[in-house]
Design an enzyme around this catalytic site. Sequence first.
Site, short mmCIF file in Angstrom:
data_model
loop_
_atom_site.label_atom_id
_atom_site.label_comp_id
_atom_site.label_asym_id
_atom_site.label_seq_id
_atom_site.Cartn_x
_atom_site.Cartn_y
_atom_site.Cartn_z
N SER A 143 33.60 59.18 57.26
CA SER A 143 34.75 59.15 58.17
C SER A 143 36.00 59.40 57.35
CB SER A 143 34.81 57.75 58.80
OG SER A 143 35.97 57.57 59.54
N TYR A 181 34.60 48.39 59.49
CA TYR A 181 34.13 49.78 59.58
C TYR A 181 34.50 50.56 58.31
CZ TYR A 181 33.67 54.55 61.40
OH TYR A 181 33.32 55.88 61.58
N LYS A 203 32.06 52.61 55.61
CA LYS A 203 32.14 54.05 55.34
C LYS A 203 32.49 54.32 53.89
CE LYS A 203 30.72 55.50 59.33
NZ LYS A 203 29.42 56.18 59.45
N1 LIG Z 1 34.00 60.00 66.74
C1 LIG Z 1 34.75 60.08 65.68
O1 LIG Z 1 35.95 60.46 65.75
C2 LIG Z 1 34.21 59.74 64.33
C3 LIG Z 1 35.10 59.78 63.26
C4 LIG Z 1 34.62 59.50 61.99
C5 LIG Z 1 33.29 59.21 61.80
N2 LIG Z 1 32.44 59.18 62.87
C6 LIG Z 1 31.05 58.88 62.58
O2 LIG Z 1 30.22 59.79 63.28
C7 LIG Z 1 29.00 59.16 63.66
C8 LIG Z 1 28.78 59.27 65.15
O3 LIG Z 1 29.85 58.61 65.80
P1 LIG Z 1 30.14 58.75 67.36
O4 LIG Z 1 31.59 58.86 67.48
O5 LIG Z 1 29.25 59.79 67.94
O6 LIG Z 1 29.70 57.30 67.85
P2 LIG Z 1 29.16 56.79 69.28
O7 LIG Z 1 29.62 57.70 70.34
O8 LIG Z 1 29.49 55.36 69.35
O9 LIG Z 1 27.57 56.99 69.14
C9 LIG Z 1 26.87 56.24 68.18
C10 LIG Z 1 25.40 56.60 68.26
O10 LIG Z 1 24.71 55.77 67.32
C11 LIG Z 1 23.65 55.09 68.00
N3 LIG Z 1 23.41 53.80 67.38
C12 LIG Z 1 24.28 52.78 67.23
N4 LIG Z 1 23.68 51.74 66.66
C13 LIG Z 1 22.39 52.12 66.43
C14 LIG Z 1 21.27 51.48 65.86
N5 LIG Z 1 21.33 50.22 65.40
N6 LIG Z 1 20.09 52.17 65.78
C15 LIG Z 1 20.01 53.43 66.24
N7 LIG Z 1 21.05 54.09 66.79
C16 LIG Z 1 22.22 53.43 66.89
C17 LIG Z 1 24.14 54.98 69.45
O11 LIG Z 1 23.07 54.87 70.34
P3 LIG Z 1 22.53 53.50 70.98
O12 LIG Z 1 23.72 52.70 71.37
O13 LIG Z 1 21.68 53.98 72.14
O14 LIG Z 1 21.72 52.88 69.91
C18 LIG Z 1 24.81 56.34 69.64
O15 LIG Z 1 23.85 57.32 69.93
C19 LIG Z 1 29.11 57.72 63.15
O16 LIG Z 1 28.53 57.62 61.86
C20 LIG Z 1 30.60 57.50 63.04
O17 LIG Z 1 30.94 56.50 62.13
C21 LIG Z 1 32.88 59.43 64.13
#
Ligand SMILES: NC(=O)c1ccc[n+]([C@@H]2O[C@H](COP(=O)([O-])OP(=O)(O)OC[C@H]3O[C@@H](n4cnc5c(N)ncnc54)[C@H](OP(=O)(O)O)[C@@H]3O)[C@@H](O)[C@H]2O)c1
Length: 233
Positions: free
Chosen positions: A141, A154, A158
């Site tokens: 991130s 968080y 990261k």
């Molecule tokens: N969106 C952003 O702007 C952003 C920015 C920086 C980094 N990131 C990183 O990108 C990645 C994806 O983020 P996102 O924004 O797509 O998040 P999100 O919309 O909250 O989705 C998270 C995903 O992870 C799954 N998950 C959570 N806990 C889990 C567990 N214990 N076992 C298996 N699956 C699990 C969730 O599914 P279930 O709830 O069904 O388990 C969901 O499919 C993450 O690593 C996040 O830190 C995102």
Amino acid sequence: MTESSPPRRIVVTGVSRGLGRAMLAGFAARGHTVCGCARSTTAIDELRRQYGPPHMLDTVDVGSDEEVRAWAGRVLGAGPVPDLLINNAALINPNAPLWKVPAEEFMEVLRVNVAGVANVIRHFLPAMIERGRSVIVNFSSYWGRSVAAEVAAYCATKWAIEGLTQALAEELPKGMAAVSVNPGVINTDMLQSCFGPKAASYLAPEAWAREAVPFLLGLGPEHSGEQLTVPGQ
Ligand SMILES: NC(=O)c1ccc[n+]([C@@H]2O[C@H](COP(=O)([O-])OP(=O)(O)OC[C@H]3O[C@@H](n4cnc5c(N)ncnc54)[C@H](OP(=O)(O)O)[C@@H]3O)[C@@H](O)[C@H]2O)c1
């Protein structure tokens, strides 16, 4: 599919929503096979109807070493060793100053975001090392390289992912790669949790995946140890 992109078998954690779901769609549309997981049974059942075999979609909590062990056994037993492993699944806790974050909440973020990544690596990597050429991508991130108030737990996870990934890159045999990837800022459930209504002004996951999917497919051993960011972010 282009000649430079032969069909791959790709493991992606957290495919039920957000970036994981957009990557599943993007990889599948290019003819690649995705072995994905998430906790939500409802979402996984729905995705299975949409993405049948050879895709494999399973209900797994990556924070559980036992569940990941069983999942990796099923994936590795059903087809070729994955070419690409993407540790995408993660959690963010509700915004709060660090001293107001309950102990259980703090531990849950660590369990999923850090131990979950180690669990997946523990059970998939031996077969990938035996094969001799595969890429491991750990999602980081901007908050793995900088910080903000109210998201300390968080941030801690990261920053941990950045260190874990660089150490792993030192351990891997030649021909393999471990990289950290900052996906950027994308309008998902996670962003809505930490940014509130401001999240709506950011890119949708599907639009993000148009850049991210070819970028991820282009990673190879020459990138090992690098701290990367999805182009355009
Ligand atoms: N969106 C952003 O702007 C952003 C920015 C920086 C980094 N990131 C990183 O990108 C990645 C994806 O983020 P996102 O924004 O797509 O998040 P999100 O919309 O909250 O989705 C998270 C995903 O992870 C799954 N998950 C959570 N806990 C889990 C567990 N214990 N076992 C298996 N699956 C699990 C969730 O599914 P279930 O709830 O069904 O388990 C969901 O499919 C993450 O690593 C996040 O830190 C995102």
